[in-house]
Design a protein around this motif. Structure first.
Motif, PDB file in Angstrom:
ATOM      1  N   GLY A 140       0.820  -1.202   0.000  1.00 36.01           N
ATOM      2  CA  GLY A 140       0.000   0.000   0.000  1.00 36.01           C
ATOM      3  C   GLY A 140       0.852   1.249   0.000  1.00 36.01           C
ATOM      4  N   SER A 141       0.293   2.333  -0.456  1.00 36.74           N
ATOM      5  CA  SER A 141       1.006   3.606  -0.393  1.00 36.74           C
ATOM      6  C   SER A 141       0.069   4.696   0.093  1.00 36.74           C
ATOM      7  CB  SER A 141       1.603   3.988  -1.757  1.00 36.74           C
ATOM      8  OG  SER A 141       0.592   4.230  -2.710  1.00 36.74           O
ATOM      9  N   ILE A 142       0.677   5.701   0.718  1.00 34.01           N
ATOM     10  CA  ILE A 142      -0.065   6.848   1.235  1.00 34.01           C
ATOM     11  C   ILE A 142       0.527   8.103   0.609  1.00 34.01           C
ATOM     12  CG2 ILE A 142      -0.769   8.138   3.284  1.00 34.01           C
ATOM     13  CD1 ILE A 142      -0.223   5.581   4.913  1.00 34.01           C
ATOM     14  N   SER A 143      -0.246   8.750  -0.251  1.00 32.38           N
ATOM     15  CA  SER A 143       0.218   9.982  -0.871  1.00 32.38           C
ATOM     16  C   SER A 143       0.029  11.166   0.075  1.00 32.38           C
ATOM     17  CB  SER A 143      -0.557  10.255  -2.166  1.00 32.38           C
ATOM     18  OG  SER A 143      -0.258   9.291  -3.145  1.00 32.38           O
ATOM     19  N   MET A 144       0.917  12.123  -0.037  1.00 37.74           N
ATOM     20  CA  MET A 144       0.850  13.387   0.702  1.00 37.74           C
ATOM     21  C   MET A 144       0.806  13.245   2.214  1.00 37.74           C
ATOM     22  SD  MET A 144      -1.307  15.992  -1.625  1.00 37.74           S
ATOM     23  CE  MET A 144      -1.138  16.003  -3.394  1.00 37.74           C
ATOM     24  N   PRO A 145       1.601  12.370   2.804  1.00 47.23           N
ATOM     25  CA  PRO A 145       1.619  12.291   4.267  1.00 47.23           C
ATOM     26  C   PRO A 145       2.357  13.467   4.898  1.00 47.23           C
ATOM     27  CG  PRO A 145       3.309  10.867   3.371  1.00 47.23           C
ATOM     28  CD  PRO A 145       2.546  11.415   2.193  1.00 47.23           C
ATOM     29  N   VAL A 159      -2.377  10.201   8.986  1.00 51.03           N
ATOM     30  CA  VAL A 159      -1.522   9.197   8.351  1.00 51.03           C
ATOM     31  C   VAL A 159      -1.656   7.862   9.073  1.00 51.03           C
ATOM     32  CG1 VAL A 159       0.837   8.588   7.727  1.00 51.03           C
ATOM     33  CG2 VAL A 159       0.092  10.975   7.567  1.00 51.03           C
ATOM     34  N   MET A 160      -1.627   7.901  10.399  1.00 49.22           N
ATOM     35  CA  MET A 160      -1.734   6.676  11.195  1.00 49.22           C
ATOM     36  C   MET A 160      -3.065   5.957  10.948  1.00 49.22           C
ATOM     37  SD  MET A 160       1.121   6.802  13.046  1.00 49.22           S
ATOM     38  CE  MET A 160       2.275   8.019  13.701  1.00 49.22           C
ATOM     39  N   SER A 161      -4.132   6.707  10.740  1.00 55.38           N
ATOM     40  CA  SER A 161      -5.432   6.068  10.524  1.00 55.38           C
ATOM     41  C   SER A 161      -5.437   5.263   9.228  1.00 55.38           C
ATOM     42  CB  SER A 161      -6.553   7.114  10.497  1.00 55.38           C
ATOM     43  OG  SER A 161      -6.467   7.937   9.342  1.00 55.38           O
ATOM     44  N   ILE A 162      -4.706   5.745   8.214  1.00 52.81           N
ATOM     45  CA  ILE A 162      -4.619   5.002   6.955  1.00 52.81           C
ATOM     46  C   ILE A 162      -3.723   3.780   7.138  1.00 52.81           C
ATOM     47  CG2 ILE A 162      -3.922   5.108   4.539  1.00 52.81           C
ATOM     48  CD1 ILE A 162      -4.588   8.108   4.595  1.00 52.81           C
ATOM     49  N   ILE A 163      -2.621   3.938   7.874  1.00 50.54           N
ATOM     50  CA  ILE A 163      -1.757   2.793   8.168  1.00 50.54           C
ATOM     51  C   ILE A 163      -2.565   1.709   8.877  1.00 50.54           C
ATOM     52  CG2 ILE A 163       0.242   1.995   9.489  1.00 50.54           C
ATOM     53  CD1 ILE A 163       1.425   4.843   9.114  1.00 50.54           C
ATOM     54  N   ASP A 164      -3.369   2.108   9.853  1.00 48.55           N
ATOM     55  CA  ASP A 164      -4.197   1.140  10.588  1.00 48.55           C
ATOM     56  C   ASP A 164      -5.157   0.413   9.646  1.00 48.55           C
ATOM     57  OD1 ASP A 164      -3.019   1.766  13.030  1.00 48.55           O
ATOM     58  OD2 ASP A 164      -4.520   3.299  13.519  1.00 48.55           O
ATOM     59  N   LEU A 176       5.321   5.715   1.931  1.00 45.39           N
ATOM     60  CA  LEU A 176       4.935   7.096   2.204  1.00 45.39           C
ATOM     61  C   LEU A 176       5.405   7.928   1.020  1.00 45.39           C
ATOM     62  CD1 LEU A 176       5.987   7.331   5.973  1.00 45.39           C
ATOM     63  CD2 LEU A 176       3.739   6.746   5.027  1.00 45.39           C
ATOM     64  N   SER A 177       4.461   8.519   0.292  1.00 47.22           N
ATOM     65  CA  SER A 177       4.755   9.149  -0.997  1.00 47.22           C
ATOM     66  C   SER A 177       4.532  10.657  -0.951  1.00 47.22           C
ATOM     67  CB  SER A 177       3.871   8.523  -2.079  1.00 47.22           C
ATOM     68  OG  SER A 177       4.019   9.202  -3.296  1.00 47.22           O
ATOM     69  N   ASP A 178       5.630  11.398  -1.057  1.00 45.55           N
ATOM     70  CA  ASP A 178       5.566  12.862  -1.034  1.00 45.55           C
ATOM     71  C   ASP A 178       5.244  13.397  -2.427  1.00 45.55           C
ATOM     72  OD1 ASP A 178       5.820  15.517  -0.147  1.00 45.55           O
ATOM     73  OD2 ASP A 178       7.959  15.553  -0.655  1.00 45.55           O
ATOM     74  N   ALA A 179       4.024  13.110  -2.891  1.00 36.78           N
ATOM     75  CA  ALA A 179       3.633  13.467  -4.252  1.00 36.78           C
ATOM     76  C   ALA A 179       3.621  14.974  -4.487  1.00 36.78           C
ATOM     77  CB  ALA A 179       2.249  12.885  -4.557  1.00 36.78           C
ATOM     78  N   SER A 180       3.375  15.754  -3.450  1.00 37.46           N
ATOM     79  CA  SER A 180       3.321  17.208  -3.601  1.00 37.46           C
ATOM     80  C   SER A 180       4.682  17.869  -3.478  1.00 37.46           C
ATOM     81  CB  SER A 180       2.382  17.805  -2.542  1.00 37.46           C
ATOM     82  OG  SER A 180       2.862  17.527  -1.237  1.00 37.46           O
ATOM     83  N   LEU A 206       9.929   4.837   1.010  1.00 37.67           N
ATOM     84  CA  LEU A 206       9.764   6.287   0.894  1.00 37.67           C
ATOM     85  C   LEU A 206       9.852   6.684  -0.576  1.00 37.67           C
ATOM     86  CD1 LEU A 206       9.430   8.403   3.273  1.00 37.67           C
ATOM     87  CD2 LEU A 206      10.105   6.104   3.952  1.00 37.67           C
ATOM     88  N   HIS A 207       8.995   7.608  -0.965  1.00 41.59           N
ATOM     89  CA  HIS A 207       8.873   8.034  -2.363  1.00 41.59           C
ATOM     90  C   HIS A 207       8.835   9.563  -2.379  1.00 41.59           C
ATOM     91  CE1 HIS A 207       6.947   7.504  -6.508  1.00 41.59           C
ATOM     92  NE2 HIS A 207       6.695   8.773  -6.241  1.00 41.59           N
ATOM     93  N   PHE A 208       9.905  10.171  -2.904  1.00 37.36           N
ATOM     94  CA  PHE A 208      10.014  11.636  -2.860  1.00 37.36           C
ATOM     95  C   PHE A 208      10.019  12.251  -4.255  1.00 37.36           C
ATOM     96  CE2 PHE A 208      12.105  10.434   1.195  1.00 37.36           C
ATOM     97  CZ  PHE A 208      11.266  11.121   2.062  1.00 37.36           C
TER      98      PHE A 208
END
Length: 303
Positions: A140-145, A159-164, A176-180, A206-208
């Motif tokens: 899984g990935s989370i954009s804009m954390p 962010v933690m709620s999505i990880i959960d 964790l994707s720093d898309a912005s 990590l994705h920067f």
């Protein structure tokens, strides 16, 4: 400084790199580039995404790419998926690993996949069950954390709620994707330390994006927080078409050069990578955001 002795890089140029390019490459060109990535040393490659071809025409041939690379068992190939239809396409073409995505930014999630973050989370169970029952691995990935151009700061609690939510459906590999491109080193270090401590069972990536020139500094901060898996994109290609002013990803060759100079092993041949980067620039017919393609390696300047 407390730094690792080795890291793993995932090359995302064929997906996140090309999805923002006006020029659409032929499938044969993508296959050739993918083989060159393998030859340069990459063991993890993101081949494409199973998105609606009308929305992202650059990724319309992802199914063909997975069929072309089905015998390269020494490399982990992954693809981004947004819905059950994407999972079904992945199963049909022999893809073995898919990545789900949700943004911590409401506006970005709506623009990107036309769902609220809550709607995305609610679909995780069905998608994961379908994938795993057919032998696929799921990450899984989370954009804009680290921040959104619309909402501004994103709280760690969001962010933690999505990880959960990912953990609830059995997903223990999370990016964790720093898309912005809004992340800053101190912020990266603090969040990485926090999630590693709270979720020791998770494998972190990590994705920067290098929108404001902070990507390499952020990778340094993440390595100090004991993160050792990073996404990079050849020649700095990339960007998100749904984010205002979004620039490309951190360039693979820039990261490998930094790691080489610090004696951190990535397993990637920098000279082969530079050749691929030059070829990519010729194909897309414009300069890209790569310091190394402009300036060359530091040691090559020493007489």
């Amino acid at each position: 400084m407390k730094l690792p002795s080795e890291v793993v890089l995932c090359e995302v140029g064929l997906r996140d790199g090309l999805q923002n390019e006006a020029k659409i490459l032929d499938t044969s060109q993508k296959i050739d580039i993918g083989k060159k990535f393998i030859n340069s040393g990459f063991k993890v490659i993101e081949l494409g995404s199973f998105m609606n071809p009308k929305a992202v025409p650059q990724m319309a041939d992802t199914d063909e790419l997975f069929l072309a690379f089905k015998d390269f068992n020494e490399v982990e190939f992954r693809a981004l998926v947004a819905n059950v239809k994407g999972i079904e396409r992945a199963i049909a073409c022999g893809c073995k690993k898919v990545k789900l995505n949700v943004s911590a930014s409401l506006r970005h999630n709506l623009e990107n996949i036309n769902m609220t973050p809550q709607e995305s989370v609610s679909s995780f169970s069905e998608m994961t069950n379908l994938a795993t029952s057919n032998g696929l691995e799921v990450s899984g990935s989370i954009s804009m954390p680290f921040g959104s151009p619309w909402e501004g700061d994103i709280s760690q609690e969001e962010v933690m709620s999505i990880i959960d939510a990912y953990l609830k459906v059995g997903i223990t590999e999370i990016s964790l994707s720093d898309a912005s491109g809004m992340a800053m080193p101190k912020q990266v270090y603090e969040l990485c330390v926090k999630v590693k401590e709270k979720y020791p069972e998770v494998k972190w990536w990590l994705h920067f994006h290098n929108t404001r020139g902070m990507a390499v500094a952020n990778i340094m901060a993440a390595m100090e927080a004991e993160i050792t898996n990073f996404d990079t994109s050849i020649a700095g290609l990339g960007g998100c078409p749904f984010i205002p002013g979004a620039a490309g990803n951190v360039a693979s060759e820039d990261v490998v050069h930094m790691l080489d100079e610090m004696n951190i092993n990535s397993g990637i041949d920098i000279l082969k990578l530079l050749e691929i980067g030059k070829e990519i620039q010729n194909i897309v017919e414009h300069e890209t955001d790569s310091y190394l393609l402009r300036a060359g390696r530091s040691k090559d300047l020493i007489k």
